[in-house]
Write a protein that holds these residues in place. Structure first.
Motif, mmCIF file in Angstrom:
data_model
loop_
_atom_site.group_PDB
_atom_site.id
_atom_site.type_symbol
_atom_site.label_atom_id
_atom_site.label_comp_id
_atom_site.label_asym_id
_atom_site.label_seq_id
_atom_site.Cartn_x
_atom_site.Cartn_y
_atom_site.Cartn_z
ATOM 1 N N SER A 27 54.069 48.915 43.167
ATOM 2 C CA SER A 27 53.447 50.064 43.805
ATOM 3 C C SER A 27 52.002 49.732 44.178
ATOM 4 O O SER A 27 51.454 48.696 43.775
ATOM 5 C CB SER A 27 53.487 51.274 42.865
ATOM 6 O OG SER A 27 52.664 51.023 41.723
ATOM 7 N N ASP A 28 51.382 50.637 44.934
ATOM 8 C CA ASP A 28 49.973 50.437 45.280
ATOM 9 C C ASP A 28 49.108 50.395 44.020
ATOM 10 O O ASP A 28 48.144 49.618 43.935
ATOM 11 C CB ASP A 28 49.494 51.566 46.200
ATOM 12 C CG ASP A 28 50.142 51.498 47.583
ATOM 13 O OD1 ASP A 28 50.627 50.403 47.952
ATOM 14 O OD2 ASP A 28 50.167 52.525 48.277
ATOM 15 N N ASP A 29 49.458 51.228 43.032
ATOM 16 C CA ASP A 29 48.721 51.228 41.771
ATOM 17 C C ASP A 29 48.893 49.893 41.040
ATOM 18 O O ASP A 29 47.943 49.361 40.460
ATOM 19 C CB ASP A 29 49.206 52.373 40.884
ATOM 20 C CG ASP A 29 48.435 52.442 39.563
ATOM 21 O OD1 ASP A 29 47.208 52.628 39.599
ATOM 22 O OD2 ASP A 29 49.073 52.296 38.504
ATOM 23 N N ASP A 30 50.115 49.343 41.077
ATOM 24 C CA ASP A 30 50.363 48.039 40.458
ATOM 25 C C ASP A 30 49.507 46.961 41.111
ATOM 26 O O ASP A 30 48.912 46.108 40.422
ATOM 27 C CB ASP A 30 51.837 47.651 40.581
ATOM 28 C CG ASP A 30 52.745 48.519 39.739
ATOM 29 O OD1 ASP A 30 52.270 49.070 38.738
ATOM 30 O OD2 ASP A 30 53.946 48.636 40.077
ATOM 31 N N LEU A 31 49.422 47.002 42.428
ATOM 32 C CA LEU A 31 48.633 46.004 43.151
ATOM 33 C C LEU A 31 47.148 46.132 42.823
ATOM 34 O O LEU A 31 46.438 45.122 42.717
ATOM 35 C CB LEU A 31 48.863 46.157 44.655
ATOM 36 C CG LEU A 31 50.260 45.759 45.147
ATOM 37 C CD1 LEU A 31 50.412 46.098 46.625
ATOM 38 C CD2 LEU A 31 50.518 44.265 44.919
ATOM 39 N N GLU A 32 46.686 47.370 42.648
ATOM 40 C CA GLU A 32 45.286 47.567 42.269
ATOM 41 C C GLU A 32 45.009 46.997 40.882
ATOM 42 O O GLU A 32 43.960 46.384 40.648
ATOM 43 C CB GLU A 32 44.950 49.062 42.295
ATOM 44 C CG GLU A 32 44.875 49.658 43.691
ATOM 45 C CD GLU A 32 44.517 51.128 43.662
ATOM 46 O OE1 GLU A 32 44.217 51.639 42.559
ATOM 47 O OE2 GLU A 32 44.513 51.768 44.737
ATOM 48 N N ARG A 33 45.941 47.180 39.956
ATOM 49 C CA ARG A 33 45.763 46.641 38.604
ATOM 50 C C ARG A 33 45.806 45.116 38.625
ATOM 51 O O ARG A 33 45.027 44.459 37.930
ATOM 52 C CB ARG A 33 46.835 47.188 37.675
ATOM 53 C CG ARG A 33 46.770 48.690 37.468
ATOM 54 C CD ARG A 33 47.742 49.152 36.405
ATOM 55 N NE ARG A 33 47.323 48.691 35.075
ATOM 56 C CZ ARG A 33 48.034 48.864 33.978
ATOM 57 N NH1 ARG A 33 49.212 49.455 34.028
ATOM 58 N NH2 ARG A 33 47.588 48.437 32.804
ATOM 59 N N LEU A 34 46.697 44.543 39.413
ATOM 60 C CA LEU A 34 46.771 43.086 39.514
ATOM 61 C C LEU A 34 45.498 42.528 40.150
ATOM 62 O O LEU A 34 45.025 41.447 39.763
ATOM 63 C CB LEU A 34 47.999 42.669 40.331
ATOM 64 C CG LEU A 34 49.357 42.902 39.667
ATOM 65 C CD1 LEU A 34 50.485 42.588 40.642
ATOM 66 C CD2 LEU A 34 49.511 42.051 38.408
ATOM 67 N N ALA A 35 44.952 43.249 41.121
ATOM 68 C CA ALA A 35 43.702 42.816 41.745
ATOM 69 C C ALA A 35 42.551 42.872 40.749
ATOM 70 O O ALA A 35 41.697 41.984 40.715
ATOM 71 C CB ALA A 35 43.412 43.680 42.966
ATOM 72 N N ALA A 36 42.539 43.916 39.907
ATOM 73 C CA ALA A 36 41.486 44.047 38.899
ATOM 74 C C ALA A 36 41.553 42.913 37.885
ATOM 75 O O ALA A 36 40.531 42.515 37.316
ATOM 76 C CB ALA A 36 41.603 45.395 38.191
ATOM 77 N N MET A 37 42.757 42.372 37.654
ATOM 78 C CA MET A 37 42.941 41.259 36.720
ATOM 79 C C MET A 37 42.748 39.904 37.395
ATOM 80 O O MET A 37 43.002 38.862 36.798
ATOM 81 C CB MET A 37 44.334 41.336 36.082
ATOM 82 C CG MET A 37 44.513 42.489 35.128
ATOM 83 S SD MET A 37 46.124 42.474 34.290
ATOM 84 C CE MET A 37 47.166 43.237 35.543
ATOM 85 N N ASP A 38 42.329 39.911 38.680
ATOM 86 C CA ASP A 38 42.124 38.677 39.454
ATOM 87 C C ASP A 38 43.412 37.883 39.627
ATOM 88 O O ASP A 38 43.381 36.652 39.740
ATOM 89 C CB ASP A 38 41.052 37.782 38.802
ATOM 90 C CG ASP A 38 39.656 38.337 38.988
ATOM 91 O OD1 ASP A 38 39.445 39.094 39.958
ATOM 92 O OD2 ASP A 38 38.783 38.035 38.158
ATOM 93 N N VAL A 39 44.534 38.590 39.657
ATOM 94 C CA VAL A 39 45.826 37.937 39.889
ATOM 95 C C VAL A 39 46.119 37.874 41.380
ATOM 96 O O VAL A 39 46.606 36.873 41.900
ATOM 97 C CB VAL A 39 46.961 38.671 39.149
ATOM 98 C CG1 VAL A 39 48.317 38.043 39.456
ATOM 99 C CG2 VAL A 39 46.700 38.642 37.652
ATOM 100 N N VAL A 40 45.836 38.956 42.092
ATOM 101 C CA VAL A 40 46.031 38.992 43.539
ATOM 102 C C VAL A 40 44.758 39.486 44.211
ATOM 103 O O VAL A 40 43.922 40.146 43.586
ATOM 104 C CB VAL A 40 47.223 39.909 43.938
ATOM 105 C CG1 VAL A 40 48.506 39.467 43.267
ATOM 106 C CG2 VAL A 40 46.926 41.362 43.605
ATOM 107 N N ARG A 41 44.637 39.145 45.484
ATOM 108 C CA ARG A 41 43.496 39.617 46.267
ATOM 109 C C ARG A 41 43.962 39.860 47.691
ATOM 110 O O ARG A 41 44.666 39.024 48.274
ATOM 111 C CB ARG A 41 42.365 38.582 46.231
ATOM 112 C CG ARG A 41 41.149 38.967 47.055
ATOM 113 C CD ARG A 41 39.958 38.102 46.683
ATOM 114 N NE ARG A 41 40.248 36.685 46.804
ATOM 115 C CZ ARG A 41 40.113 35.984 47.942
ATOM 116 N NH1 ARG A 41 39.693 36.598 49.045
ATOM 117 N NH2 ARG A 41 40.378 34.702 47.980
#
Length: 260
Positions: free
Chosen positions: A124-138
């Motif tokens: 989800s968009d929320d999942d992507l935001e959390r992954l971005a916060a963890m520096d996993v995706v950008r």
């Protein structure tokens, strides 16, 4: 195949179709792994239906990780055969984490659909935001730049019942302490090999990383288990105290009422 568990034993809840769906493989693959000894037999319940548990799911996840690292089926079989037969799903998850830690540092640009496929689940968009916060995706234009070595860890953390703030704080603690440990160990080894020949230095360097990683992981795992054991004991003791206090109040109420 084993028979149905006795009353009180942990219930096996997954059919072969459910197990395959949860693991992202086909039923044929599950049965193939069973014939090769990579999966223990299911528990046989009513109507001769096989039931699988969390251990089977954890083993499939480990096999997937080994394949992701480029291991052949024969190599995976040798790896699995060396594991103790009574490993729990938690222990298997630790093994998978160790295997995943050796993934090379690779950053790729992928589409959202490719990211979903690599994650093995909908994001989800929320999942992507959390992954971005963890520096996993950008975010990168209409796609994403993803650290493949961290993707599986990040996706796993999406299901952990912790706030994003707690996860990020934990990440900061781990990075700071691991860097400090790596620096001190590096200084120690440098002092040890300073007077040795270049060939000995290369030999030590080649053996150092896997041994140090294994030592750090083992030490940390045992320390964490001890901390969690103490924590759960304290929580359990507090719960027992609350239960005793509540029970005491419950007994006193009739006495007060009787006096009136």
């Amino acid at each position: 195949m084993t028979t149905a568990p006795s009353p009180g034993a942990e219930e096996q809840t997954l059919t072969v179709d459910e197990l395959a769906a949860r693991a992202g493989v086909t039923v044929r693959t599950v049965r193939f792994y069973g014939t090769r000894g990579l999966l223990p037999p299911p528990v046989i319940g009513p109507r001769r239906v096989g039931h699988y548990g969390r251990e089977h799911l954890a083993r499939l996840a480990l096999i997937e990780e080994l394949q992701h690292q480029g291991m052949t089926l024969a190599a995976i079989e040798r790896y699995v055969q060396q594991l103790p037969a009574d490993l729990s799903d938690h222990d298997l998850a630790i093994h998978r984490a160790v295997v995943a830690s050796w993934a090379p540092d690779v950053v790729e640009r992928v589409t959202r659909e490719e990211l979903r496929r690599r994650a093995g689940r909908e994001l989800s968009d929320d999942d992507l935001e959390r992954l971005a916060a963890m520096d996993v995706v950008r975010r990168d234009g209409d796609g994403y730049r993803v650290d493949l070595g961290l993707l599986r860890l990040g996706v796993g953390l999406l299901d952990v019942p912790l706030s994003q703030e707690a996860i990020l704080a934990s990440r900061k603690v781990l990075i700071e302490h691991s860097r400090a440990a790596a620096h001190e160990l590096s200084q120690l080894f440098r002092g040890e090999v300073a007077e040795r020949a270049a060939r000995d230095v290369k030999s030590l360097s080649a053996h150092m990383e896997p041994l140090v990683v294994q030592a750090l992981l083992t030490t940390f795992q045992r320390s964490l288990k001890e901390e969690l054991r103490e924590w759960t004991s304290e929580v359990g003791g507090e719960a027992s105290d609350v239960g005793r206090e509540t029970s005491g109040v419950g007994r006193e109420v009739p006495e007060v009422g009787g006096e009136s």
